[in-house]
Structure formats: C-alpha cells, structure tokens
Design an enzyme around this catalytic site. Structure first.
Site, short mmCIF file in Angstrom:
data_model
loop_
_atom_site.label_atom_id
_atom_site.label_comp_id
_atom_site.label_asym_id
_atom_site.label_seq_id
_atom_site.Cartn_x
_atom_site.Cartn_y
_atom_site.Cartn_z
N HIS A 33 0.83 -1.21 -0.05
CA HIS A 33 0.07 0.18 -0.01
C HIS A 33 1.04 1.17 0.06
O HIS A 33 0.56 2.01 -0.58
CB HIS A 33 -0.83 0.14 1.41
CG HIS A 33 -1.92 1.08 1.26
ND1 HIS A 33 -2.89 1.17 0.55
CD2 HIS A 33 -1.89 2.21 1.95
CE1 HIS A 33 -3.65 2.18 0.69
NE2 HIS A 33 -3.05 3.00 1.60
N HIS A 79 -10.27 2.77 -0.50
CA HIS A 79 -10.54 2.23 1.10
C HIS A 79 -11.30 1.28 0.94
O HIS A 79 -12.44 1.00 1.57
CB HIS A 79 -11.29 3.43 1.72
CG HIS A 79 -10.39 3.80 3.02
ND1 HIS A 79 -11.11 3.84 4.27
CD2 HIS A 79 -9.14 3.72 3.37
CE1 HIS A 79 -10.11 4.07 5.38
NE2 HIS A 79 -9.06 4.02 4.81
#
Length: 691
Positions: A33, A79
């Site tokens: 990420h 998200h």
C-alpha cells in the site's frame, strides 16, 4: 507481520536487531500500500508531464493549472478492505483521507467523485454493504460541505467479498501558492494539528496490503479508522488559514502508516527527530508503537519555522483544535523516534521510505472471451432486462443522499459528466472504468476507459486536463493477475500519450480477493478525469422534433456487455476505438451544432436512447441485437435540428425525438416501450434499496 525475508534483509543491512517500533514502521512503510513494491517499474512508464502540470505524482495530490489565477489539486484513493470490514466508517474515512490529501496542498476541496463496485444486489450482504458505504460517503461529504458530484456503480459477483470504494477529490488553489509535502529546512519544527491520537486504525497500511480472510470483520475491525467530519470541517478552515499566512513550509496528511508514514515521507529530503511522548492523545497508556502507527483521522503535520510555532498553535486553538510541537527537521538523513528520553527508533531515512525491495511477479496471459451465443428471448424483453440492470438503471437512491449543490458551484451533475462553475469557465469531471471489458481484454479495456472518460467530457465541450487512477486488482502472486496489471497499465499509458492527457497521480490497491467467497475481483483500474471548457454548459436531453444521429462505427461487441450480463451470451469485447471521434464531437458541441449529446457505453444504444431521448422513434439499419446492445466504444448519440454540420463525419440518422413512447423499428418489425414501462425498468435499483 513483516515478512521473514524483509526482516532478515534489514538485520543484515543494519547489522543489528530491530526495535518493536522499527519493525512496525517497516511493516507498514514497506507494505504494498505504501511502497508500490509490485508496480513501481510499471508506474514509471506512465506519461506524467504536460504544459499545465505544475506538480505531478509523488505528493499527496497533483497540481494542474486551470487558469492564470487558479489551479486544481486532484487526488484519488481507495478504501476497499476497511469498507468491507466496517462499511460506514470505512467509506467515510476514505472520503476524509482524500479530502485531507487535497487540503495538504493548501487547496480548498470543492468536489468529490466516488466510483463504487459491489456484488449482486440480490444478496442481503451486498445490499447491506451498498447501503452503509453510500451512507458513509454521503454523511461525511455533507457534513464537511464538499459536494459529491459524480460517481459510478458497478456490480458483479466478483465483488461480493471485496467491494471497491474509490474516491476522487478536487480542490482549488492559486498556482503560485500551493504547498508541498517535503520538508525544506533543517532546524524547522514539525507541528501536529487536529484530532487526538487513539488506537483506531492500527496497522491500516499493512491491512490494506493483504487479502480478506473469512473472519475479516471481527479480526480486522481494529484496523479500520473512525472519522469525525465535524473535526475535519474545522481542520479544513484552520489549515487553509495557516497556509494563507505564507509561513507553512510543508504540510502532509496523516494517512496510511499514521504519524510514522507522514513524518518519515515528509522528512525524506533531510531527516527528522520525532518525540512520540509529545503527541496529544485520546487514550492513556499508549505505547510508542501505537502512537506512531495509529491511523486516527483528521490529523495534519506541518513544517514551520520555530518562531512561527506559536502562530500555528493560535490558529489551531481558534478552531478548537489541539496541536503539539512533536519534532524537528535535522540535516542528517536519519529517522529518529524518542519516547520519554529513550530512543525507540533510529533508522536511515532512505531505507525506511524508499528501500523496500521490488517484487517481480510471473505473468501468464489468458483467454476469457467466448463465442457469441445468440439469445432466443424476444428483443423487447431483452431491452427491458438491460434497462433494469443496475449498471443502466437510475442511481437516484444513491445521488439523493449526496448534497451536490453545497458551495454553489455545481451546474450539472446528470448525464455524462459533472459541470462546476470555476473562474468564469467550466470544470468538467468524469470517473470510472468497465471491469467487465478490462477482464476480457486488459490492454484494450484500459485504453477504452481513457476514451470513455474523455467522451463524457466531450459531450459538455471540455478538453481533458489530467487523469488520476486507482488500480484495483487481485493478488499479483497469481500470474494471470500480474498479467492483467501489466497490460492494463500499458494500455492506460499508451492511450493517455495518444490523447496527450497527463496522468498526474493515483493509487494502487492489490490483494482484492476474498477467502470467504473464494473470489478475485476483476481488474478494475478506475479513472478520474478533469477537464476544462471556456463555456459553462448544462447537460440536456433531446427536444421534440430533433433528429437523432449515431456517430461512429458499431461492431458486434457483446463480450462483457450488459446483454452478456443478463443472458450469458458471451462474445468478443470491444477493440480499441479511434479517439479522434472524441475531438470531433467536442468541436460540434462547442460550435453549437448539437442540442444534446451522450456517448454510448454500458447498455449500448438502447441505454443512450433511454437517457437522451426516452420518447422517440428509431429505425435500425441491421441486426437489432448489434444495433441496440453492442458496447463498441467511440460512438455518440447526438440530437440536432439538421445534419449540415456533420458533413464529412461518419454518421447515420436513426430517428427523431418526440412521441408517446420509445419506438424501435427494423426490417418490418417494431416494439414500443411506454414511459411507464421505461420508468419501472429504470427505477429497479432504487426499488430494491428502498424496500
């Protein structure tokens, strides 16, 4: 946990064991990420520069010139995992995070877009996720006063265990006054402003870099942040006032990897000392690891001169926000964390921020297209089923939850793109992609996504300014997924170069797969595109008596179509369209030659007719399935009073707007869909969600 090979590499490099805080820092900052371990070489192939790009990829958001006195800040984030575990808070904090990314550039957030992808709505769990994710986005955006002006909804069984929540934010800033996120001066202070730090969101970056387990909802809930939009609204005004003083040297949002991520990345041009015991806390007894890695929301980190700390503190207190002077910039390239006088981390800052080793994955092509099996269902029934599909039906249940008019800039949000009034001109916004096509043909599908978004802008007369992206894929450990990823990025870059649209930022979200449902998402490289038009236009439908004209060439492209979704007919996915037709339609719109225009995308010509000319008479020239349901790109349905302006352009007059129904005729056969029938089909998704 930090992979064993990474831990051994670090021990060898540092010639010592790591502290608990250091291990936690590497676990998060070396995660996929944060570090883009699987995609860095690919991302470097994308075109990122252009005459209006003032700041490209690498910061919290990009800066693109809109006019001589105004620039836009734009960013896109995902998200996904948090929104499955806790759909309301996961999606809400996704909005809060991307808004702060734009805010950290010294820009006022003015608009949001939300491409969302879910499993089929006939499953109760998917409806639950859909409802709470949309509510989280709407509530947060409405509370902070930033309108959600555009979005996309995709549905496929592959998202049942892993919905995708992507968010784009756009802000405005003076071209000569934007902030950046890299520290400027050794000796400057690092000031933390905003909400108090708690234990929420611990390990969020590493959590986002693995697939979802069967017990994800219970096990991973502590990794989901909890937002407070009312604090965010105060933070927006405070940071903008601080930026206006001209005394903020650098600014960064606390997002993935919390304070450790923000402060180390921010200080990577020099170095930093962070005093974790000075951070204002919400909970007692927090350890230095928790303080540094918590992803509590509504926090910003600023670099200011020592003499200006008190001024920033006074502005924070004016807005009832807490603040702490937590560290300083140092000339030595080290990242040091202390806690009550004890050094709990001391690392080479380049190793922490940029030292993650790359992952090289095997790629393996596949063939997923199948021969077309012609449905035997009558064409009229097929038409009603296509119109009722949730990717074609109206999205009123969603859009009604968003305040689209706050800030009083929104001119139009229906039709092909959103239009906002800005500096006497129009800011035009579009988003999305077609994962059904990208799955079948990753390169072509991604190239066509660029064309599709540019087509949406063209219908409002706007030139593309820039692209941001969110590359959502399953795990690249699987060779087929690594191939999807590689081909999609190459298709994106090649078409962006061909159309001269710079790609100024984005996000990579991998490992989107579910053990519980045994699913991998289809490749979903969602785009956000911003454009500019000198004239502010509102999207309109055709007027009675207007000629309906089809521009572009139709091919039998049924693979991945809505017709395929409702019948399983299969077929070939579209080849790459000619982007030249986009400029052609844009010029026609600007010249006032058209009364209305829409591009053909999901649902083909039928869906375009339902949107632009729901009461009209149309005569098809060939196979009704191909004419009505093919999803060939690079085509437009336009309305005009006469076709003189279309001389020399490939086009075909197919009918006229007006009448009592949508009437379709071909080869001596016809059917009609009445307004009531059309309304019933197009309101299917709204009915499902309301009842």
């Amino acid at each position: 946990m930090l992979p064993a090979q990474d831990l051994e590499l670090l021990r060898t490099t540092l010639q010592r064991d790591l502290t608990e805080v250091e291990i936690a820092c590497f676990e998060n900052l070396w995660s996929e990420h944060c570090s883009y371990r699987s995609t860095r070489p690919l991302l470097k192939t994308l075109p990122t520069e252009g005459p209006d790009v003032l700041l490209g990829p690498g910061d919290d958001a990009a800066i693109v010139r809109f006019s001589e006195t105004c620039a836009i800040a734009i960013g896109m984030e995902s998200h996904n995992h948090p929104s499955y575990v806790d759909p309301y808070d996961g999606s809400a904090t996704g909005v809060g995070g991307i808004v702060r990314d734009v805010l950290s550039m010294g820009a006022r957030p003015i608009a949001l877009m939300d491409p969302l992808y879910f499993g089929a709505l006939d499953a109760e769990k998917n409806r639950y996720l859909f409802e709470h994710i949309v509510s989280g986005i709407g509530d947060y955006g409405n509370c902070i006063g930033v309108p959600v002006v555009r979005g996309e909804l995709g549905f496929d069984p592959c998202y049942a265990g892993n919905p995708l929540v992507n968010v784009v934010c756009v802000g405005t800033v003076r071209p000569d006054r934007f902030l950046t996120a890299r520290v400027k001066k050794p000796g400057a202070r690092l000031v933390l402003v905003g909400a108090s730090t708690g234990r929420d969101g611990l390990g969020g970056a590493s959590f986002a870099s693995r697939d979802l387990a069967e017990d994800a909802e219970a096990e991973d809930r502590p990794s989901v942040q909890v937002g407070d939009p009312f604090t965010e609204k105060l933070l927006i005004e405070a940071i903008l006032e601080m930026a206006e003083t001209g005394k903020v040297l650098a600014c960064r949002d606390l997002g993935a990897a919390g304070l450790a991520g923000a402060s180390s990345e921010m200080a990577s041009t020099f170095g930093a000392v962070i005093h974790a015991d000075r951070v204002h806390l919400r909970e007692t007894g927090m350890t230095p690891r928790e303080i540094m890695l918590a992803e509590s929301q509504e926090r910003m980190l600023l670099e200011v001169e020592a003499d200006d700390v008190a001024l920033m503190g006074a502005i924070a207190e004016k807005y009832d926000l807490r603040w702490s002077d937590i560290g300083e910039v140092i000339a030595e390239p080290r990242y040091i964390v202390t806690f009550h006088g004890e050094t709990v981390a001391d690392l080479p800052i380049d190793l922490l921020v940029a030292g993650a080793p790359l992952c090289a994955w095997e790629t393996r092509p596949y063939q997923a297209e199948t021969a077309f099996a012609r449905p035997i269902t009558p064409v009229r029934e097929l038409a009603l089923r296509v119109l009722a599909h949730p990717e074609v039906a109206r999205k009123d249940w969603v859009s009604e939850q968003y305040d689209k008019d706050v800030q009083l800039r929104t001119v139009s949000h229906r039709g092909d793109a959103a239009v906002l009034r800005l500096e006497g001109a129009a800011l035009v916004l579009s988003c999305g992609c077609n994962p059904h096509h990208t799955y079948l043909k990753p390169y072509e599908g991604m190239a066509n996504a660029v064309i599709e978004n540019a087509s949406n802008l063209a219908c409002l007369g706007a030139d593309p300014l820039c692209i941001v992206n969110c590359l959502n894929f399953a795990s690249p450990v699987h060779p087929e997924i690594a191939w999807q990823l590689e081909r999609s990025v190459l298709g994106l870059g090649d078409m962006a170069r061909r159309m001269a649209i710079p790609i100024v930022g984005g996000n990579v979200s991998l490992y989107n797969e579910s053990d519980e449902f045994e699913t991998q998402i289809k490749p979903t490289p969602s785009l956000g595109m911003a454009g500019r038009s000198d004239e502010v236009r509102r999207w309109t439908t055709a007027g009675d008596g207007d000629l309906l004209v089809l521009i572009g060439t139709t091919m039998p492209d049924f693979g991945g179509s809505v017709l395929d979704a409702v019948t399983g007919c299969g077929g070939m996915a579209p080849a790459i369209a000619d982007p030249g037709v986009v400029a052609t339609v844009r010029n026609l719109v600007r010249a006032g030659a058209l009364t209305a225009a829409t591009d053909l995308s999901r649902g083909g010509l039928l869906a375009a007719l339902a949107k632009l000319a729901p009461r009209s008479t149309v005569e098809l020239a060939g196979d009704p399935l191909e004419e009505l349901f093919s999803e060939t790109y690079g085509r437009f349905l336009v309305a005009c009073r006469d076709v003189s302006a279309l001389a020399g352009i490939e086009h075909r007059v197919i009918g006229r707007a007006g009448g009592d129904a949508l009437t379709v005729t071909w080869d001596g056969t016809s059917f009609a869909i009445t307004p009531d029938e059309l309304e019933a089909a197009l309101s299917t998704t709204t009915r499902i969600m309301r009842y």
